[in-house]
Design a protein around this motif. Structure first.
Motif, PDB file in Angstrom:
ATOM      1  N   PHE A  54       2.358   5.515   5.457  1.00 19.72           N
ATOM      2  CA  PHE A  54       1.396   6.195   4.594  1.00 19.72           C
ATOM      3  C   PHE A  54       2.075   7.283   3.762  1.00 19.72           C
ATOM      4  CE2 PHE A  54      -1.756   4.402   7.556  1.00 19.72           C
ATOM      5  CZ  PHE A  54      -2.651   3.897   6.638  1.00 19.72           C
ATOM      6  N   LYS A  55       2.914   8.097   4.432  1.00 16.27           N
ATOM      7  CA  LYS A  55       3.618   9.156   3.732  1.00 16.27           C
ATOM      8  C   LYS A  55       5.104   8.881   3.786  1.00 16.27           C
ATOM      9  CE  LYS A  55       0.265  12.886   4.530  1.00 16.27           C
ATOM     10  NZ  LYS A  55       0.066  14.239   5.074  1.00 16.27           N
TER      11      LYS A  55
ATOM     12  N   ALA B 156      -3.697   6.935 -11.378  1.00 13.73           N
ATOM     13  CA  ALA B 156      -3.444   7.504 -12.701  1.00 13.73           C
ATOM     14  C   ALA B 156      -3.308   6.398 -13.746  1.00 13.73           C
ATOM     15  CB  ALA B 156      -2.183   8.362 -12.669  1.00 13.73           C
ATOM     16  N   LEU B 157      -2.596   5.341 -13.396  1.00 11.46           N
ATOM     17  CA  LEU B 157      -2.444   4.218 -14.326  1.00 11.46           C
ATOM     18  C   LEU B 157      -3.769   3.497 -14.539  1.00 11.46           C
ATOM     19  CD1 LEU B 157       0.951   2.877 -12.993  1.00 11.46           C
ATOM     20  CD2 LEU B 157       0.540   3.746 -15.305  1.00 11.46           C
ATOM     21  N   GLY B 158      -4.600   3.463 -13.500  1.00 13.45           N
ATOM     22  CA  GLY B 158      -5.919   2.868 -13.643  1.00 13.45           C
ATOM     23  C   GLY B 158      -6.782   3.630 -14.628  1.00 13.45           C
TER      24      GLY B 158
ATOM     25  N   LEU C 109       7.233   0.350  -9.068  1.00 12.73           N
ATOM     26  CA  LEU C 109       6.750   0.946  -7.827  1.00 12.73           C
ATOM     27  C   LEU C 109       6.422  -0.111  -6.766  1.00 12.73           C
ATOM     28  CD1 LEU C 109       4.370   3.692  -9.272  1.00 12.73           C
ATOM     29  CD2 LEU C 109       6.587   4.045  -8.178  1.00 12.73           C
ATOM     30  N   ALA C 110       6.037  -1.307  -7.216  1.00 12.10           N
ATOM     31  CA  ALA C 110       5.593  -2.335  -6.277  1.00 12.10           C
ATOM     32  C   ALA C 110       6.747  -3.085  -5.624  1.00 12.10           C
ATOM     33  CB  ALA C 110       4.672  -3.330  -6.991  1.00 12.10           C
TER      34      ALA C 110
ATOM     35  N   LEU D   1       2.142   5.562  -4.018  1.00 12.06           N
ATOM     36  CA  LEU D   1       1.705   4.357  -4.718  1.00 12.06           C
ATOM     37  C   LEU D   1       0.253   4.474  -5.151  1.00 12.06           C
ATOM     38  CD1 LEU D   1       2.918   1.495  -5.371  1.00 12.06           C
ATOM     39  CD2 LEU D   1       1.733   0.701  -3.314  1.00 12.06           C
ATOM     40  N   ALA D   2      -0.608   4.956  -4.258  1.00 10.13           N
ATOM     41  CA  ALA D   2      -2.035   5.064  -4.567  1.00 10.13           C
ATOM     42  C   ALA D   2      -2.290   6.077  -5.681  1.00 10.13           C
ATOM     43  CB  ALA D   2      -2.813   5.462  -3.308  1.00 10.13           C
TER      44      ALA D   2
END
Length: 254
Positions: free
Chosen positions: A112-113, A125-127, A171-172, A119-120
């Motif tokens: 998670f960290k 932000a990109l969304g 990032l993916a 990523l989230a």
């Protein structure tokens, strides 16, 4: 830690990836640039985004005036970048393992960290970016002739689109690998296009099918003690096959 607890971070990571990649996949299918994700992923593996400007410039003229389809240029970038990655890996200790990780990712060991949180936040932000520019991006992807008629600077908007796309892929890939990223991007969108052309329904079907394939892959990986990444990719193929069968049944009822 139980096996179920171990699968929680990969599950969350998959859902974050599906939310962003399956939506962008609709643009990829509409633009007929299927290999753009693979090409950007390989460029990301080489440590650069030099392909972005080329992707924008290859659509510099109306479709009927192009001598070579954009997909051909993107495929060339993928092949050359792949070969260059192999050459670089050959000179680096552990290069073979690095290439394998680039292909299959490390989704099972994601935490998670900081990985999932970063990523989230980045994808959120990109969304927002894509939401505010959705009219331009959707028109250029789904109705390019209309965008040309309106006199929009398509090369500029393409550059912005591919720039954001490049960030998403960069990032993916370290999390999921090239094969999973390609599956997340293309397969749910293909499934959606089998059933509708309505943008809202396309998005819902794409998200739903991507989530289903990811959950099935994670569950079978846990139950059968099998490699997570490759199994998820295989499940995307099986879900696609199931969608094709359902589509044929819908078209030819008994």
């Amino acid at each position: 830690m139980s096996g179920l607890q171990l699968m929680i971070p990969p599950f969350v990571a998959c859902m974050v990836l599906v939310a962003m990649l399956s939506y962008l996949g609709l643009h990829v299918i509409a633009r007929e640039v299927i290999f753009v994700d693979l090409s950007l992923a390989q460029m990301a593996a080489l440590g650069g985004l030099s392909a972005l400007l080329m992707f924008a410039l290859t659509r510099s003229s109306p479709r009927e005036e192009r001598r070579v389809p954009q997909e051909a240029f993107i495929g060339i970038v993928y092949v050359v970048a792949s070969a260059a990655a192999v050459l670089v890996a050959n000179k680096v200790p552990g290069g073979g393992e690095a290439i394998e990780k680039t292909l299959t990712g490390s989704i099972l060991w994601v935490t998670f960290k900081p990985t999932i949180v970063k990523l989230a936040v980045a994808y959120a932000a990109l969304g927002v970016f894509h939401y505010f520019l959705r009219h331009r991006f959707l028109t250029i992807s789904f109705h390019p002739e209309e965008a040309e008629r309106l006199g929009w600077k398509i090369k500029w908007w393409d550059f912005l689109f591919y720039l954001s796309f490049g960030v998403v892929i960069t990032l993916a890939v370290p999390v999921a690998g090239v094969l999973m990223v390609f599956s997340f991007l293309v397969v749910p969108a293909v499934i959606a296009f089998l059933f509708t052309r309505d943008m809202r329904r396309l998005t819902y079907i794409s998200w739903g099918s991507g989530a289903l394939a990811s959950i099935l892959g994670l569950w079978l990986s846990l139950a059968g003690d099998l490699p997570t990444g490759p199994l998820i990719v295989c499940m995307y193929g099986i879900v696609l096959l199931g969608a094709v069968v359902v589509r044929k049944l819908v078209r030819t009822p008994a």
